[in-house]
Design an enzyme around this catalytic site. Structure first.
Site, PDB file in Angstrom:
ATOM      1  N   SER A 243     -52.534 -39.260 -85.034  1.00 36.14           N
ATOM      2  CA  SER A 243     -52.184 -39.442 -83.617  1.00 36.14           C
ATOM      3  C   SER A 243     -53.009 -38.573 -82.673  1.00 36.14           C
ATOM      4  CB  SER A 243     -50.686 -39.168 -83.376  1.00 36.14           C
ATOM      5  OG  SER A 243     -49.914 -39.903 -84.287  1.00 36.14           O
ATOM      6  N   ARG A 244     -54.229 -38.262 -83.072  1.00 35.83           N
ATOM      7  CA  ARG A 244     -55.150 -37.476 -82.225  1.00 35.83           C
ATOM      8  C   ARG A 244     -54.682 -36.042 -81.992  1.00 35.83           C
ATOM      9  NH1 ARG A 244     -57.469 -41.217 -83.800  1.00 35.83           N
ATOM     10  NH2 ARG A 244     -58.665 -42.784 -82.661  1.00 35.83           N
TER      11      ARG A 244
END
Ligand SMILES: Cc1cc2nc3c(=O)[nH]c(=O)nc-3n(C[C@H](O)[C@H](O)[C@H](O)COP(=O)(O)O)c2cc1C
Length: 218
Positions: free
Chosen positions: A195-196
């Site tokens: 999710s970055r």
């Protein structure tokens, strides 16, 4: 074609999930940490982990990036070899500040370094040059790196001519070809996370021996 590629580029997604990076598990020294990650890159069969992108800046402020090979580690930094008269060599004469980048996608890792270069002592460049394959040694004489070539034949003729010139003897190192020692003062290790929410640990040099480290937002 451009539109299709562009459509692909803005749709394709990759989530990073292979590993994590903790302040507690990294070395106190970023060169040691680099060596550790390098060994893991070799173990993971990263295609060419010794390839590094070096960015130099010319007198007009324009950055220039290209790949070279990392040819050695020292306690203070990293060694690479090139032609001192090439574009990068001339840029380094005027501005010794560079950045270096490694990206090892197989491990979802990026390493960013900023620092200064100095030319290696001639004896070290001599020793490395002497260890290179003869064809590469001849190539260093034949290629005026970064200069315009009328065509490939001109280069091949120069290779023939230097091959004949040095027949029966060791090829000496051209004085315009040699090494640089890159000494970083800032090194960041980046580990891709889902999710970055990536892990980023950056080291900043305090003295010749000591570094501080901190975590950065992804
Ligand atoms: C995988 C790879 C490794 C390279 N290794 C070197 C190297 O060790 N030294 C070098 O001078 N150029 C190396 N090159 C070529 C450079 O990227 C570049 O084309 C050349 O040094 C000229 O750059 P310049 O005109 O900016 O000086 C390599 C290129 C690639 C793709």
């Amino acid at each position: 074609m451009i539109e299709e590629v562009s459509n692909y580029l803005n749709q394709v997604r990759h989530d990073f999930s292979k590993a994590k990076l903790d302040e507690e598990n990294v070395d106190e020294n970023p060169i040691e940490q680099y060596a550790k990650w390098f060994e893991e890159a070799v173990g993971a069969q990263v295609l060419d982990p010794k390839a590094i992108v070096i960015s130099t800046v010319s007198a007009d402020g324009q950055p220039h990036s290209r790949v070279v090979y990392n040819r050695g580690l020292k306690p203070t930094g990293m060694v690479f070899y090139t032609n001192y008269h090439s574009n990068k060599g001339r840029e380094l004469e005027g501005n010794q500040h560079i950045s270096i980048l490694s990206y090892w996608p197989e491990l979802e890792r990026q390493i960013r370094m900023e620092g200064k270069v100095e030319q290696l002592p001639a004896e070290e460049s001599d020793a490395y040059f002497a260890s290179r394959p003869r064809e590469s040694q001849i190539g260093a004489w034949a290629s005026n790196q970064s200069e315009e070539l009328t065509n490939r034949e001109v280069l091949e003729e120069k290779v023939k001519s230097f091959t004949a010139k040095f027949e029966g003897q060791d090829v000496p190192r051209p004085l315009h070809w040699g090494g640089y020692l890159f000494v970083p003062h800032r090194v960041e290790f980046w580990q891709g996370r889902p999710s970055r929410l990536h892990d980023r640990i950056v080291y900043e040099k305090q003295t010749d021996e000591t570094w501080t480290k901190k975590r950065l937002s992804p």
